[in-house]
Scaffold this active site. Structure first.
Site, PDB file in Angstrom:
ATOM      1  N   LYS A 110      17.735 -21.234 -92.268  1.00 27.25           N
ATOM      2  CA  LYS A 110      18.873 -20.308 -92.213  1.00 27.25           C
ATOM      3  C   LYS A 110      18.405 -18.930 -91.767  1.00 27.25           C
ATOM      4  CE  LYS A 110      21.909 -22.968 -94.959  1.00 27.25           C
ATOM      5  NZ  LYS A 110      21.524 -23.860 -96.035  1.00 27.25           N
ATOM      6  N   LYS A 189      19.777 -33.685 -85.370  1.00 26.71           N
ATOM      7  CA  LYS A 189      20.290 -34.172 -86.648  1.00 26.71           C
ATOM      8  C   LYS A 189      21.801 -33.913 -86.746  1.00 26.71           C
ATOM      9  CE  LYS A 189      20.519 -33.070 -91.473  1.00 26.71           C
ATOM     10  NZ  LYS A 189      21.164 -32.050 -92.187  1.00 26.71           N
ATOM     11  N   LYS A 192      27.239 -30.677 -90.015  1.00 19.21           N
ATOM     12  CA  LYS A 192      28.461 -29.930 -89.724  1.00 19.21           C
ATOM     13  C   LYS A 192      28.156 -28.536 -89.192  1.00 19.21           C
ATOM     14  CE  LYS A 192      29.124 -29.510 -94.686  1.00 19.21           C
ATOM     15  NZ  LYS A 192      28.420 -30.720 -95.159  1.00 19.21           N
TER      16      LYS A 192
END
Ligand code: ADP
Ligand code: TRP
Length: 321
Positions: A110, A189, A192
């Site tokens: 992140k 991968k 969402k």
């Protein structure tokens, strides 16, 4: 043996969630005492719309029940209906080295993507540890990306036991190697957050379009393709089609003569067929929300009783009582 896993209500569930976590979890419900929950507290680290959370939580409940979670075999509940888990998270966070959390891949990813993380994102593995430890869980079925979080859980549990005396059961993760990472429509991968998902449920036309839109290379249909096993549609086909059907497509692609359009059409049909029964069940459940809410309420009551026992053990061990 107690089995536990959770899934965040942060978006619509996709094939990665299904093959990576939901199907193994559903299969395991026959093998022990299973506890499965909707991780709504966790979703607060990244979703800031109340109505959306409410809606997603219900959708996840419907999806999971439609796919075969059996409330007679498993305890199914919403994480926040057992608020004791947040107290346990505090007890654990005081034994968690900063460096251990700074090292977590999901957190580092992140940061690398330029997100400015809130404290919840950073502390997330500690809440996950509390989820696991508060039910004396032995086995945690998850996708590969969650492996490190279960390792963190083990480290924290060992440290707590060492500091305050034997309190927690030490859990193990269970990861299925053949479905450890389900690829998305772009080959990365499926996730969402990458916009490359194929949902488990949804509108037929939209999903057909997604599958037909999977990018392939520009080789002509008649050209033999020795790398057929690496083809994205073949990889997905292996998940949703009977083995002989997937092998047949793979052999035809390898030999040459099978066009990518026909391959993707085959993939769509197999995928649509794979979830046909679940789709029917989901429609029935959607028309009976009182039943669905009842399952979650009953699950929460059972989960909470156990959580209170384990929390009390931890409170006593650490001198709060
Ligand atoms: P997402 O990456 O879409 O945000 P989550 O992080 O909410 O998905 O994952 C929920 C569960 O599904 C986890 O156990 C995770 O490991 C599993 N999972 C998600 N995506 C995949 C994938 N592409 N392959 C295998 N498992 C996955
Ligand atoms: N972190 C998991 C995910 O994003 C969800 C989760 C929360 C979980 N608590 C858990 C999974 C405890 C297994 C056990 O997918």
């Amino acid at each position: 043996m107690r089995i536990l896993s959770g899934i965040q209500p942060s978006g619509t569930l996709h094939l990665g969630n299904y093959f990576g976590m939901m199907r193994p979890a559903i299969e395991l419900q026959a093998k022990g005492e299973a506890f499965y929950f909707i991780a709504d507290y966790h979703s607060m680290t990244s979703l800031f719309e109340a109505e959306q959370r409410r809606k997603n939580s219900l959708e996840v409940a419907l999806d999971f029940l439609a796919c075969g979670l059996d409330p007679k075999k498993s305890v199914f509940f919403k994480q926040s209906d057992v608020p004791e888990v947040t107290e346990l998270a505090w007890l654990l966070t005081t034994l968690t080295p900063m460096a251990m959390l700074e090292n977590c891949h999901s957190y580092k990813d992140k940061l690398a993507r330029g997100l400015s993380p809130n404290h919840g994102i950073f502390a997330y593995p500690v809440l996950m540890a509390a989820d696991i430890l508060i039910y004396d869980s032995n086995l945690v079925p998850v996708g590969k990306d969650q492996k490190q979080h279960v390792e963190v859980t083990r480290d924290i549990a060992v440290k707590f036991n060492h500091t305050y005396g034997e309190t927690f059961v030490i859990p193990e993760e269970q990861i299925r190697e053949n479905t450890a990472v389900v690829p998305g429509t772009d080959g990365d991968k499926m996730s969402k957050s990458y916009g490359n998902t194929i949902e488990i449920f949804g509108d037929e036309k939209t999903l057909r379009k997604k599958i037909m839109g999977i990018k392939m290379d520009s080789r002509a249909p008649e050209e033999p393709k020795p790398d057929a096993d690496k083809n994205l549609a073949i990889q997905l086909l292996k998940l949703v089609a009977p083995a002989e059907v997937a092998t047949d497509f793979e052999n035809r692609l390898r030999a040459g003569g099978l066009g990518y359009g026909d391959l993707k059409k085959g993939l769509f049909e197999q995928y649509w067929n794979y979830f046909a029964e679940a789709r029917k069940k989901r429609a029935e459940l959607s028309a009976n929300l009182d039943y669905v809410n009842g399952v979650l309420t009953e699950g929460a009551a059972k989960a909470r009783t156990l959580a209170q026992t384990v929390l009390k053990r931890a409170r006593r061990a650490s001198g709060l009582e």
